[in-house]
Design a protein around this motif. Sequence first.
Motif, PDB file in Angstrom:
ATOM      1  N   MET A 120     -64.287  85.957  70.570  1.00  0.00           N
ATOM      2  CA  MET A 120     -63.532  85.129  71.515  1.00  0.00           C
ATOM      3  C   MET A 120     -62.122  85.664  71.670  1.00  0.00           C
ATOM      4  O   MET A 120     -61.528  86.163  70.705  1.00  0.00           O
ATOM      5  N   ASN A 121     -61.580  85.563  72.891  1.00  0.00           N
ATOM      6  CA  ASN A 121     -60.199  85.979  73.096  1.00  0.00           C
ATOM      7  C   ASN A 121     -59.258  84.857  72.647  1.00  0.00           C
ATOM      8  O   ASN A 121     -59.684  83.774  72.245  1.00  0.00           O
ATOM      9  N   HIS A 122     -57.956  85.151  72.742  1.00  0.00           N
ATOM     10  CA  HIS A 122     -56.958  84.203  72.226  1.00  0.00           C
ATOM     11  C   HIS A 122     -57.032  82.856  72.938  1.00  0.00           C
ATOM     12  O   HIS A 122     -56.944  81.786  72.299  1.00  0.00           O
ATOM     13  N   SER A 123     -57.211  82.865  74.257  1.00  0.00           N
ATOM     14  CA  SER A 123     -57.266  81.612  75.026  1.00  0.00           C
ATOM     15  C   SER A 123     -58.445  80.752  74.588  1.00  0.00           C
ATOM     16  O   SER A 123     -58.331  79.525  74.460  1.00  0.00           O
ATOM     17  N   GLU A 124     -59.588  81.378  74.348  1.00  0.00           N
ATOM     18  CA  GLU A 124     -60.778  80.633  73.926  1.00  0.00           C
ATOM     19  C   GLU A 124     -60.609  80.067  72.519  1.00  0.00           C
ATOM     20  O   GLU A 124     -61.030  78.939  72.236  1.00  0.00           O
ATOM     21  N   ILE A 125     -59.982  80.853  71.627  1.00  0.00           N
ATOM     22  CA  ILE A 125     -59.731  80.377  70.262  1.00  0.00           C
ATOM     23  C   ILE A 125     -58.779  79.184  70.294  1.00  0.00           C
ATOM     24  O   ILE A 125     -58.994  78.171  69.617  1.00  0.00           O
ATOM     25  N   TRP A 126     -57.743  79.301  71.102  1.00  0.00           N
ATOM     26  CA  TRP A 126     -56.765  78.211  71.208  1.00  0.00           C
ATOM     27  C   TRP A 126     -57.421  76.955  71.762  1.00  0.00           C
ATOM     28  O   TRP A 126     -57.212  75.855  71.249  1.00  0.00           O
ATOM     29  N   GLN A 127     -58.251  77.099  72.800  1.00  0.00           N
ATOM     30  CA  GLN A 127     -58.893  75.945  73.410  1.00  0.00           C
ATOM     31  C   GLN A 127     -59.844  75.252  72.439  1.00  0.00           C
ATOM     32  O   GLN A 127     -59.905  74.021  72.366  1.00  0.00           O
ATOM     33  N   GLN A 128     -60.581  76.067  71.646  1.00  0.00           N
ATOM     34  CA  GLN A 128     -61.507  75.496  70.673  1.00  0.00           C
ATOM     35  C   GLN A 128     -60.751  74.715  69.596  1.00  0.00           C
ATOM     36  O   GLN A 128     -61.147  73.593  69.230  1.00  0.00           O
ATOM     37  N   ALA A 129     -59.648  75.295  69.117  1.00  0.00           N
ATOM     38  CA  ALA A 129     -58.841  74.615  68.095  1.00  0.00           C
ATOM     39  C   ALA A 129     -58.244  73.325  68.655  1.00  0.00           C
ATOM     40  O   ALA A 129     -58.204  72.293  67.974  1.00  0.00           O
ATOM     41  N   TYR A 130     -57.815  73.389  69.890  1.00  0.00           N
ATOM     42  CA  TYR A 130     -57.244  72.205  70.541  1.00  0.00           C
ATOM     43  C   TYR A 130     -58.291  71.100  70.680  1.00  0.00           C
ATOM     44  O   TYR A 130     -58.040  69.936  70.368  1.00  0.00           O
ATOM     45  N   ASP A 131     -59.482  71.444  71.138  1.00  0.00           N
ATOM     46  CA  ASP A 131     -60.545  70.457  71.330  1.00  0.00           C
ATOM     47  C   ASP A 131     -60.918  69.797  70.007  1.00  0.00           C
ATOM     48  O   ASP A 131     -61.121  68.567  69.947  1.00  0.00           O
ATOM     49  N   GLU A 132     -61.030  70.599  68.940  1.00  0.00           N
ATOM     50  CA  GLU A 132     -61.392  70.045  67.631  1.00  0.00           C
ATOM     51  C   GLU A 132     -60.319  69.087  67.126  1.00  0.00           C
ATOM     52  O   GLU A 132     -60.622  68.014  66.587  1.00  0.00           O
ATOM     53  N   LEU A 147     -58.109  67.417  68.959  1.00  0.00           N
ATOM     54  CA  LEU A 147     -58.089  66.224  69.795  1.00  0.00           C
ATOM     55  C   LEU A 147     -59.224  65.278  69.409  1.00  0.00           C
ATOM     56  O   LEU A 147     -59.051  64.053  69.390  1.00  0.00           O
ATOM     57  N   ASP A 148     -60.376  65.829  69.071  1.00  0.00           N
ATOM     58  CA  ASP A 148     -61.504  65.004  68.624  1.00  0.00           C
ATOM     59  C   ASP A 148     -61.145  64.250  67.348  1.00  0.00           C
ATOM     60  O   ASP A 148     -61.480  63.069  67.189  1.00  0.00           O
ATOM     61  N   GLN A 149     -60.469  64.930  66.421  1.00  0.00           N
ATOM     62  CA  GLN A 149     -60.057  64.285  65.170  1.00  0.00           C
ATOM     63  C   GLN A 149     -59.083  63.142  65.438  1.00  0.00           C
ATOM     64  O   GLN A 149     -59.199  62.052  64.867  1.00  0.00           O
TER      65      GLN A 149
END
Length: 412
Positions: free
Chosen positions: A1-13, A15-17
């Motif tokens: 995954m590129n940086h944008s995808e890694i950032w988005q995944q971390a953000y989504d996780e 936000l879910d918490q």
Amino acid sequence: MNHSEIWQQAYDELLDQLTDTLNPSATDLETLSGVVQAFLWGRASEDALLYYLSEQFHVEKVQLPELVMGLVDMKRNFPPPESNPPVASLDAELPKVSIIITTYNRKEFLQQAIQSILMQDYPRKEIIVIDDCSTDGTDILMKQSFGENSRVIYMRNETNRGPGHNRRLAFAAHADGEYILFLDDDDYLIDRSYLSQAVDFHMLHPGISFVAANVFLKYSQTEQLKISSLGLSELINKLDYFMNFEQKGFPKPASTLTTVFKREALIQMDILNMNMVNDASIYLRSLLIGDAGFIDVIAGVYRIHGNNITFNLSQSFLIENLEEKMLIKNMAVEQYGYSAKKMNQWFNHNVYDTIYYYLMNSAKSYKDFEAMYGWAHTHCPGIYDRLRREFRVKLMKKQLLRVSLIRTLLKK
């Protein structure tokens, strides 16, 4: 995954918490997502984030560090793809910022407004509170809470004069700072670094008349917070903003809550001789002098409640407002070389919007409608027929509802 995808995944996780912990409503979830994203992208300070979580979800302050820690860690370990550049530092002697707060019978709000300025990390500031002859003990509050504070000046009128007069009076008497902020007593700042950022911005962009930022809208009845984002570019050309003020793509900042004006521009625009020193007039006159700046951060809280003046406009206030716009039109043509034809179009559009807003929200009687029609017929005949045509049905409905209400009451 590129940086944008890694950032988005971390953000989504993350936000879910937060969602699992805070259990927000559907409406609150949208704002929560916006606040978290604004924090991670550098558009909201930690102050703003803590304020939002505490106010909206009533989270105990002892729990906040744990909730925020994950966000802080993510911001440090997973910076967004394009972070905002750092604010330039001030090497020269700090210029003074004068903050003018007008107040009338709102001591419970006033104290919070003053404290929000005193908590700003910008050291060279002075607060001028002008009390419009309050009867709720505002004078006692000021003496007890701020009487010994050399950074707070208290002025009190012997009679009620109105906020516009008071801004001008306080400005003339004490506001000698290089930069000026006009603050209403029911609004307040939450980002402790905002004045520092605003002064930095002015120093970096000497051609601007003012700089403003985003706010939370706080609805008093529901205690709900929403983000109000201006969505402007960092620098806005004065002519473009002036000609399109309050139209699509060129919104007016919320009151003057976050707006730091250059004092020199206020003097040049003739603030000391203004009849109506309200927010729209100050903005429009300032845009005749210089460009506008915008800092994409959530800096303050603007309360929306039944006492906001914009929802309770008097006929005399509105006419003053219209006459001020006529003065601004003449200034633009005679002093700044604007096209008379374009300024007449600008004036027609502004007068129509102003009268339309008043008739829709504040007009209470047939006389109110007739007074506005008369003013338009005399000073702005180009919109007279349009106003009469569009509001004929609305006026009839108002009268019918009034008759229906009277009949209902008589039957009781």
